[in-house]
Design an enzyme around this catalytic site. Structure first.
Site, PDB file in Angstrom:
ATOM      1  N   GLY A 191       0.425  -4.933   0.805  1.00 53.59           N
ATOM      2  CA  GLY A 191      -0.768  -4.974  -0.049  1.00 53.59           C
ATOM      3  C   GLY A 191      -0.530  -5.683  -1.373  1.00 53.59           C
ATOM      4  N   ALA A 207       0.875  -1.174   0.000  1.00 53.52           N
ATOM      5  CA  ALA A 207       0.000   0.000   0.000  1.00 53.52           C
ATOM      6  C   ALA A 207       0.911   1.223   0.000  1.00 53.52           C
ATOM      7  CB  ALA A 207      -0.867  -0.013   1.246  1.00 53.52           C
TER       8      ALA A 207
HETATM    9  N1  COA Z   1       4.615   3.055  -0.608  1.00 57.24           N
HETATM   10  C1  COA Z   1       5.010   4.215  -1.153  1.00 57.24           C
HETATM   11  N2  COA Z   1       6.122   4.336  -1.906  1.00 57.24           N
HETATM   12  C2  COA Z   1       6.854   3.235  -2.081  1.00 57.24           C
HETATM   13  C3  COA Z   1       6.508   1.992  -1.535  1.00 57.24           C
HETATM   14  C4  COA Z   1       5.329   1.927  -0.767  1.00 57.24           C
HETATM   15  N3  COA Z   1       4.894   0.782  -0.232  1.00 57.24           N
HETATM   16  N4  COA Z   1       7.457   1.077  -1.878  1.00 57.24           N
HETATM   17  C5  COA Z   1       8.358   1.736  -2.629  1.00 57.24           C
HETATM   18  N5  COA Z   1       8.010   3.036  -2.755  1.00 57.24           N
HETATM   19  C6  COA Z   1       8.713   4.108  -3.490  1.00 57.24           C
HETATM   20  C7  COA Z   1       9.914   4.616  -2.727  1.00 57.24           C
HETATM   21  O1  COA Z   1       9.531   5.572  -1.759  1.00 57.24           O
HETATM   22  C8  COA Z   1      10.742   5.196  -3.839  1.00 57.24           C
HETATM   23  O2  COA Z   1      10.181   6.428  -4.220  1.00 57.24           O
HETATM   24  P1  COA Z   1      11.141   7.733  -4.446  1.00 57.24           P
HETATM   25  O3  COA Z   1      12.057   7.313  -5.557  1.00 57.24           O
HETATM   26  O4  COA Z   1      10.192   8.816  -4.837  1.00 57.24           O
HETATM   27  O5  COA Z   1      11.843   7.943  -3.161  1.00 57.24           O
HETATM   28  C9  COA Z   1      10.472   4.236  -4.989  1.00 57.24           C
HETATM   29  O6  COA Z   1       9.258   3.581  -4.688  1.00 57.24           O
HETATM   30  C10 COA Z   1      11.542   3.191  -5.173  1.00 57.24           C
HETATM   31  O7  COA Z   1      11.710   2.499  -3.955  1.00 57.24           O
HETATM   32  P2  COA Z   1      13.106   2.327  -3.202  1.00 57.24           P
HETATM   33  O8  COA Z   1      12.829   2.101  -1.753  1.00 57.24           O
HETATM   34  O9  COA Z   1      14.024   3.448  -3.556  1.00 57.24           O
HETATM   35  O10 COA Z   1      13.648   0.991  -3.886  1.00 57.24           O
HETATM   36  P3  COA Z   1      14.682  -0.048  -3.259  1.00 57.24           P
HETATM   37  O11 COA Z   1      15.068  -0.954  -4.375  1.00 57.24           O
HETATM   38  O12 COA Z   1      15.751   0.643  -2.524  1.00 57.24           O
HETATM   39  O13 COA Z   1      13.840  -0.885  -2.168  1.00 57.24           O
HETATM   40  C11 COA Z   1      11.907  -2.077  -1.363  1.00 57.24           C
HETATM   41  C12 COA Z   1      12.776  -1.729  -2.584  1.00 57.24           C
HETATM   42  C13 COA Z   1      10.686  -2.827  -1.890  1.00 57.24           C
HETATM   43  C14 COA Z   1      12.697  -3.013  -0.420  1.00 57.24           C
HETATM   44  C15 COA Z   1      11.494  -0.790  -0.621  1.00 57.24           C
HETATM   45  O14 COA Z   1      10.946   0.117  -1.549  1.00 57.24           O
HETATM   46  C16 COA Z   1      10.473  -0.996   0.477  1.00 57.24           C
HETATM   47  O15 COA Z   1      10.815  -1.485   1.546  1.00 57.24           O
HETATM   48  N6  COA Z   1       9.199  -0.608   0.226  1.00 57.24           N
HETATM   49  C17 COA Z   1       8.157  -0.659   1.219  1.00 57.24           C
HETATM   50  C18 COA Z   1       7.692  -2.083   1.441  1.00 57.24           C
HETATM   51  C19 COA Z   1       6.616  -2.131   2.504  1.00 57.24           C
HETATM   52  O16 COA Z   1       6.863  -1.910   3.671  1.00 57.24           O
HETATM   53  N7  COA Z   1       5.397  -2.464   2.066  1.00 57.24           N
HETATM   54  C20 COA Z   1       4.281  -2.594   2.960  1.00 57.24           C
HETATM   55  C21 COA Z   1       3.487  -1.346   3.003  1.00 57.24           C
HETATM   56  S1  COA Z   1       2.110  -1.495   4.096  1.00 57.24           S
END
Ligand code: COA
Length: 260
Positions: free
Chosen positions: A112, A66
């Site tokens: 999500g 999400a």
């Molecule tokens: N919600 C909002 N934005 C998200 C997102 C989420 N769940 N997951 C990724 N993004 C965004 C990041 O903020 C980033 O945006 P920006 O470039 O404007 O800063 C972009 O997507 C790329 O993500 P990034 O974190 O830079 O990639 P990464 O390869 O370093 O890491 C993940 C990948 C998946 C490990 C990491 O993005 C992450 O932990 N995401 C959240 C996962 C999560 O907790 N999901 C459950 C939500 S309830």
């Protein structure tokens, strides 16, 4: 409805819905959830749709969860409303569609994202996929059905561990757990799902929708799945598809089902 965050394409009875926010790893914001509801609804109502495939755009993510930026300042009431509405219009909605839905998990399926994949009727993953429910690392729990569907699919102990550790499993571990049915290369993921979809589409859509209802009944509180099976089984006998399927068998030819 025109879409800003998803793409929906139909080809030979197979509708492919692609979540298209690659810069945000296809995170599910409010608008995306509403668009997905509409796209699934439209595809399901179209008599020509035999199977729906849902996937994410880009090579990195199916859906990374999400959209955290949208709910970071929510209070208790807003939090409950978010989960309730989301479950109703997307996650429960997809699970109970009469059209088969396959999740083509092409990368991260987190929070999500995994909840959406689990609401689909079954899942295929590419070998770069990483799956998990990391919500407790954010101080919240899965709210789109994850605490219910994950134990249904992989067992209570494994679900407890995955949720408590906020860990991720890779595609092969997901296969080993029964969370996904198949693992493919990234290039093969969609063609492979389309191949299964084509196989499904040769069978009776009417009978398949009855089977979905009966199988789902096994997981609904206060509903006797065996009773639903009897009811759905009986209903099949009144359908054109049943007449065509049994007649074709006796005439030693392939059945041609008229559709839903
Ligand atoms: N919600 C909002 N934005 C998200 C997102 C989420 N769940 N997951 C990724 N993004 C965004 C990041 O903020 C980033 O945006 P920006 O470039 O404007 O800063 C972009 O997507 C790329 O993500 P990034 O974190 O830079 O990639 P990464 O390869 O370093 O890491 C993940 C990948 C998946 C490990 C990491 O993005 C992450 O932990 N995401 C959240 C996962 C999560 O907790 N999901 C459950 C939500 S309830």
């Amino acid at each position: 409805m025109s879409y800003n965050n998803i793409i929906s394409q139909q080809n030979n009875g197979i509708v492919t819905i692609t979540i298209n926010r690659p810069n945000k790893l296809n995170a599910l914001n409010k608008e995306t959830i509403e668009e997905l509801h509409d796209a699934f609804d439209v595809a399901n109502k179209d008599q020509n749709t035999k199977v729906i495939i849902v996937t994410g755009s880009g090579e990195k993510a199916f859906v990374a969860g999400a959209d955290i930026s949208e709910f970071a300042d929510f209070n208790v009431k807003q939090g409950s409303k978010l989960a309730k509405k989301g479950q109703k219009i997307l996650f429960d909605f997809v699970e109970n569609l009469s059209t088969p839905v396959i999740a083509a998990v092409n990368g991260f399926a987190l929070g999500g994202g995994l909840e959406l994949a689990m609401a689909c009727h079954f899942r295929v993953a590419s070998n770069n996929a990483k799956l998990g429910l990391p919500e407790v690392s954010l101080g919240v729990i899965p709210g789109y059905g994850g605490t219910q569907r994950l134990p249904q699919l992989i067992g209570k102990g494994r679900a407890m561990e995955l949720i408590m550790t906020a860990g991720m499993i890779d595609a092969n571990q997901a296969l080993n757990y029964g969370l996904v049915n198949h693992v493919t290369t990234q290039e093969e993921l969609l063609p492979f799902c389309e191949k299964i979809a084509t196989k499904i589409s040769r069978n009776s859509s009417v009978a398949i929708s009855s089977a979905i209802k009966a199988i789902n009944a096994n997981f609904k509180d206060g509903v006797n799945g065996f009773d639903i099976e009897i009811q759905e089984f009986g209903n099949c006998f009144g359908t054109d598809d049943f007449e065509e399927g049994t007649t074709a068998f006796l005439e030693k030819r392939k059945a041609e089902f008229p559709g839903r």
